[in-house]
Scaffold this motif. Structure first.
Motif, PDB file in Angstrom:
ATOM      1  N   ILE A  63      13.038   9.470  -5.249  1.00  0.00           N
ATOM      2  CA  ILE A  63      13.181  10.584  -5.664  1.00  0.00           C
ATOM      3  C   ILE A  63      14.126  11.542  -5.922  1.00  0.00           C
ATOM      4  N   THR A  64      14.764  12.242  -6.958  1.00  0.00           N
ATOM      5  CA  THR A  64      15.648  13.130  -7.014  1.00  0.00           C
ATOM      6  C   THR A  64      15.647  14.396  -6.390  1.00  0.00           C
ATOM      7  N   GLU A  65      16.439  14.930  -5.487  1.00  0.00           N
ATOM      8  CA  GLU A  65      17.329  16.277  -4.854  1.00  0.00           C
ATOM      9  C   GLU A  65      15.754  17.484  -6.074  1.00  0.00           C
ATOM     10  N   GLU A  66      16.125  17.162  -6.586  1.00  0.00           N
ATOM     11  CA  GLU A  66      15.866  18.465  -7.163  1.00  0.00           C
ATOM     12  C   GLU A  66      14.079  18.541  -7.427  1.00  0.00           C
ATOM     13  N   ARG A  67      13.529  17.513  -7.274  1.00  0.00           N
ATOM     14  CA  ARG A  67      12.297  17.398  -7.739  1.00  0.00           C
ATOM     15  C   ARG A  67      11.373  17.306  -6.370  1.00  0.00           C
ATOM     16  N   ILE A  68      11.768  16.977  -5.160  1.00  0.00           N
ATOM     17  CA  ILE A  68      11.649  16.630  -3.818  1.00  0.00           C
ATOM     18  C   ILE A  68      10.823  18.888  -3.516  1.00  0.00           C
ATOM     19  N   PRO A  69      11.394  19.645  -3.925  1.00  0.00           N
ATOM     20  CA  PRO A  69      10.274  20.746  -3.713  1.00  0.00           C
ATOM     21  C   PRO A  69       9.214  21.196  -3.926  1.00  0.00           C
ATOM     22  N   GLU A  70       9.133  20.412  -5.082  1.00  0.00           N
ATOM     23  CA  GLU A  70       8.163  20.783  -6.183  1.00  0.00           C
ATOM     24  C   GLU A  70       7.099  19.580  -6.202  1.00  0.00           C
ATOM     25  N   GLY A  71       7.283  18.525  -5.574  1.00  0.00           N
ATOM     26  CA  GLY A  71       6.528  17.789  -4.724  1.00  0.00           C
ATOM     27  C   GLY A  71       5.876  17.659  -3.439  1.00  0.00           C
ATOM     28  N   ILE A  72       6.602  18.117  -2.385  1.00  0.00           N
ATOM     29  CA  ILE A  72       6.517  19.051  -1.472  1.00  0.00           C
ATOM     30  C   ILE A  72       5.160  20.086  -1.710  1.00  0.00           C
ATOM     31  N   HIS A 124      -2.989  11.198  -6.554  1.00  0.00           N
ATOM     32  CA  HIS A 124      -2.588  10.681  -7.874  1.00  0.00           C
ATOM     33  C   HIS A 124      -1.878  10.783  -8.803  1.00  0.00           C
ATOM     34  N   GLU A 125      -3.208  12.157  -9.113  1.00  0.00           N
ATOM     35  CA  GLU A 125      -3.702  12.707 -10.858  1.00  0.00           C
ATOM     36  C   GLU A 125      -2.542  13.884 -10.618  1.00  0.00           C
ATOM     37  N   ASP A 126      -1.462  14.530  -9.282  1.00  0.00           N
ATOM     38  CA  ASP A 126      -0.821  15.298  -9.243  1.00  0.00           C
ATOM     39  C   ASP A 126       1.036  14.423  -9.893  1.00  0.00           C
ATOM     40  N   SER A 127       0.142  12.925  -9.620  1.00  0.00           N
ATOM     41  CA  SER A 127       1.975  12.357  -9.598  1.00  0.00           C
ATOM     42  C   SER A 127       2.907  12.498  -9.480  1.00  0.00           C
ATOM     43  N   VAL A 128       2.121  12.273  -7.482  1.00  0.00           N
ATOM     44  CA  VAL A 128       2.278  12.387  -5.994  1.00  0.00           C
ATOM     45  C   VAL A 128       2.032  11.181  -5.669  1.00  0.00           C
ATOM     46  N   LEU A 129       2.802  10.532  -5.117  1.00  0.00           N
ATOM     47  CA  LEU A 129       2.739   8.996  -4.056  1.00  0.00           C
ATOM     48  C   LEU A 129       3.271   9.549  -2.754  1.00  0.00           C
ATOM     49  N   ILE A 130       2.697   9.663  -1.968  1.00  0.00           N
ATOM     50  CA  ILE A 130       3.254   9.110  -0.589  1.00  0.00           C
ATOM     51  C   ILE A 130       2.282   7.976   0.633  1.00  0.00           C
ATOM     52  N   GLU A 131       2.540   7.486   1.522  1.00  0.00           N
ATOM     53  CA  GLU A 131       1.689   6.837   2.010  1.00  0.00           C
ATOM     54  C   GLU A 131       1.219   6.712   3.485  1.00  0.00           C
ATOM     55  N   LEU A 165       0.914  -1.135  -0.256  1.00  0.00           N
ATOM     56  CA  LEU A 165       0.128   0.149   0.159  1.00  0.00           C
ATOM     57  C   LEU A 165       1.015   1.323  -0.057  1.00  0.00           C
ATOM     58  N   GLY A 166       0.617   1.953  -0.817  1.00  0.00           N
ATOM     59  CA  GLY A 166       1.213   3.135  -1.181  1.00  0.00           C
ATOM     60  C   GLY A 166       2.964   2.938  -2.368  1.00  0.00           C
ATOM     61  N   LYS A 167       2.982   1.805  -2.543  1.00  0.00           N
ATOM     62  CA  LYS A 167       4.063   1.783  -3.671  1.00  0.00           C
ATOM     63  C   LYS A 167       3.441   0.986  -4.285  1.00  0.00           C
ATOM     64  N   PRO A 168       2.660   1.321  -5.616  1.00  0.00           N
ATOM     65  CA  PRO A 168       2.300   0.769  -6.493  1.00  0.00           C
ATOM     66  C   PRO A 168       3.458   0.172  -7.485  1.00  0.00           C
ATOM     67  N   ARG A 169       3.032  -0.761  -8.082  1.00  0.00           N
ATOM     68  CA  ARG A 169       4.376  -1.320  -8.784  1.00  0.00           C
ATOM     69  C   ARG A 169       4.304  -0.486 -10.163  1.00  0.00           C
ATOM     70  N   ASN A 170       4.310   0.081 -10.612  1.00  0.00           N
ATOM     71  CA  ASN A 170       3.877   1.076 -11.350  1.00  0.00           C
ATOM     72  C   ASN A 170       4.692   2.922 -11.111  1.00  0.00           C
ATOM     73  N   TRP A 171       5.248   2.862  -9.460  1.00  0.00           N
ATOM     74  CA  TRP A 171       5.642   3.735  -8.613  1.00  0.00           C
ATOM     75  C   TRP A 171       6.907   4.173  -9.874  1.00  0.00           C
ATOM     76  N   ARG A 172       7.590   3.607 -10.100  1.00  0.00           N
ATOM     77  CA  ARG A 172       8.478   4.952 -11.177  1.00  0.00           C
ATOM     78  C   ARG A 172       7.570   6.249 -11.853  1.00  0.00           C
ATOM     79  N   ASP A 173       6.653   5.378 -12.793  1.00  0.00           N
ATOM     80  CA  ASP A 173       5.841   6.126 -13.577  1.00  0.00           C
ATOM     81  C   ASP A 173       5.416   7.683 -12.767  1.00  0.00           C
ATOM     82  N   PHE A 174       5.253   7.714 -11.831  1.00  0.00           N
ATOM     83  CA  PHE A 174       4.719   8.759 -11.094  1.00  0.00           C
ATOM     84  C   PHE A 174       6.005  10.193 -11.119  1.00  0.00           C
ATOM     85  N   ARG A 175       6.039  11.066 -10.937  1.00  0.00           N
ATOM     86  CA  ARG A 175       7.378  12.127 -11.086  1.00  0.00           C
ATOM     87  C   ARG A 175       7.889  12.406  -9.288  1.00  0.00           C
TER      88      ARG A 175
END
Length: 491
Positions: free
Chosen positions: A469-478, A439-446, A119-129
């Motif tokens: 998640i790469t460092e440069e994507r963290i601010p936009e994800g948050i 999920h609609e925002d391409s964000v995964l949390i648990e 739960l929170g880690k779907p198989r396609n988690w790499r497809d999320f930005r």
């Protein structure tokens, strides 16, 4: 790809001519998805010889299937599943006669918890930005070249016996030696080889321990919130399970109830809040355990991922009575698919754990054990761990800064390391709903509910990890999490 002739079996109880039975057999194979569009069928000669029928019978059955667009004929190339053949979902495949005769609800002696572990880690988690998912490997930080080299070395003639032999209940001696001489001393633990057992990760180690120590007459205490996989393991033993609330600094020794036979805990890095049990509390816990004759199972979870400080001594290293069983794993720090961990305990306990493991899976694969021992002993593991720790420290700093700027609330420990943060939503906001909407925002949390003995108590908590998640994507994800929280649409 060709369809194997061995996949065709004639049902002797089926009515109809041989030709119609072959036709139905092929059609059902296509409808069930076993035979896919574009795949080459066995030649009529081969299929006839396999089924013990005349070639003309198979040819006529193939001709009927071509007419119905299940197959297509290509001159001298043979027969192929047609591009116009029905998709497997278009028509339900025929079910075997009597397939529902067993009442499985009554026959199953035990049914594992239905809440999925992923739960929170779907198989396609790499497809999320913006995948703030826990426990997955980052390919940019993994030492591909040296791991590949160690695998090739393990595949060599010198290690052939260790890779191929059935060693029954024995482990790779080089791996056990590394654990005894390098891994455990770093935790302050001294152990002989007969006090160490290699397992298929920490989950397998916890299962072996629970099976040996618990039954219907015994009581197990667990952290609340805590590792959900452990809760299901304990259910299988039919023991009495008592949740113990976790405070800001982890498990509180005084709150462990009297009558506890086995206590399961994560003192080095509590799952999921990240709290680290202070040294004085560790001594107090051992004192309480001795006074009550309680055994302690220590899951040394994420001790190696620290940020700017040395890890505290393991609970096992402070134990002077042999009542602590230590669980370690390389899966979190190396990569989760490795599934290699270890148990450390008194020789009589390890002897029984070894015998139980042998009845279920013999031993973890020899190839993986030997490759891991090469990777560890050659120093590649330590180098990669230093790289992971530096990267995680930087990512954590970026995440904390972004969370503070966006006004997110941290619900767990902040300055103790690890690879995740335990968060809390505003009053009235369901973390389960938040996770689904993100999920609609391409964000995964648990979502955090599954970590609690009473899930409704955890619906305001969620975990965000920074290992994947790469460092440069963290601010936009948050920022996207914060925007969802500010949207106010929680009806």
């Amino acid at each position: 790809m060709s369809v194997s002739v061995e996949s065709f079996l004639m049902d002797p109880h089926h009515d109809g001519t041989l030709q119609s039975r072959i036709r139905q057999m092929v059609a059902q194979g296509i409808l069930s998805g076993r035979m896919r569009r574009g795949e080459r069928m066995p030649s009529s000669r081969k299929l006839a010889a396999h089924l013990g029928v005349s070639r003309i019978t198979v040819t006529l059955a193939y001709a009927d299937l071509v007419a119905d667009d299940y197959l297509r004929a290509e001159g001298r190339s043979g027969y192929f599943v047609s591009e116009g053949a029905p998709e497997p979902g278009d028509h339900p495949p025929a079910r075997a006669s009597g397939g529902d005769a067993v009442d499985w609800g009554r026959m199953l002696g035990h049914r594992p918890e239905s809440v999925p572990m992923s739960l929170g880690k779907p198989r396609n988690w790499r497809d999320f930005r913006y995948p703030f998912v826990y426990g997955q490997a980052d390919p940019t930080l993994f030492d591909h070249a040296n791991w590949r080299g160690c695998m090739l070395q393990a595949l060599g003639q010198k290690d052939f016996a260790l890779m191929t032999d059935d060693n029954f209940d024995h482990d790779d001696p080089a791996l056990v030696e590394y654990i005894a001489r390098h891994t455990l001393p770093r935790r302050g633990i001294l152990a002989a080889p007969d006090e160490i057992l290699v397992t298929l990760g920490a989950q397998n180690a916890l299962w072996l321990t629970a099976q040996l120590l618990l039954n219907q007459r015994r009581t197990a205490a667990i952290e609340d919130p805590g590792y959900p996989g452990l809760r299901e393991i304990l259910r299988q033993t039919r023991c009495r399970v008592v949740p113990v609330p976790v405070g800001a600094q982890g498990l509180e020794p005084a709150r462990v109830p009297a009558g506890t036979d086995i206590l399961f805990c994560t003192p080095s890095h509590h799952c999921p809040t990240g709290a680290t049990l202070p040294l004085e509390a560790r001594h107090a816990l051992l004192h309480e355990a001795a006074a009550r004759n309680t055994l302690i199972v220590e899951d040394d979870y994420e001790f190696e991922i620290t940020h700017g400080r040395a890890p505290l001594p393991a609970l096992k290293s402070l134990d002077r009575e042999g009542r602590v069983i230590h669980v370690g794993s390389f899966s979190k720090s190396l990569f989760p698919g490795l599934r290699l961990g270890f148990l450390v305990g008194p020789a009589p306990f390890i002897r029984e754990a070894r015998a139980l493991r042998a009845t279920v899976l013999r031993h973890p694969p020899g190839l993986l054990q030997r490759a891991a021992s090469h990777f560890l002993s050659l120093g590649y593991y330590d180098a990669m761990l230093r790289r992971l720790t530096r990267s995680f420290s930087q990512r954590r700093a970026v995440l904390l800064e972004a969370a503070q700027a966006e006004g997110l609330t941290i619900g767990g420990a902040v300055d103790v390391g690890g690879s995740s943060l335990w968060m809390r939503t505003p009053q009235g906001v369901s973390a389960e709903t938040l996770a689904r909407d993100l999920h609609e925002d391409s964000v995964l949390i648990e979502p955090g509910a599954r970590f609690f003995d009473r899930p409704e108590e955890g619906d305001r908590y969620y975990r965000i990890a920074y290992s994947s998640i790469t460092e440069e994507r963290i601010p936009e994800g948050i920022a996207r999490i914060a925007r969802r929280l500010r949207s106010g649409n929680w009806t």
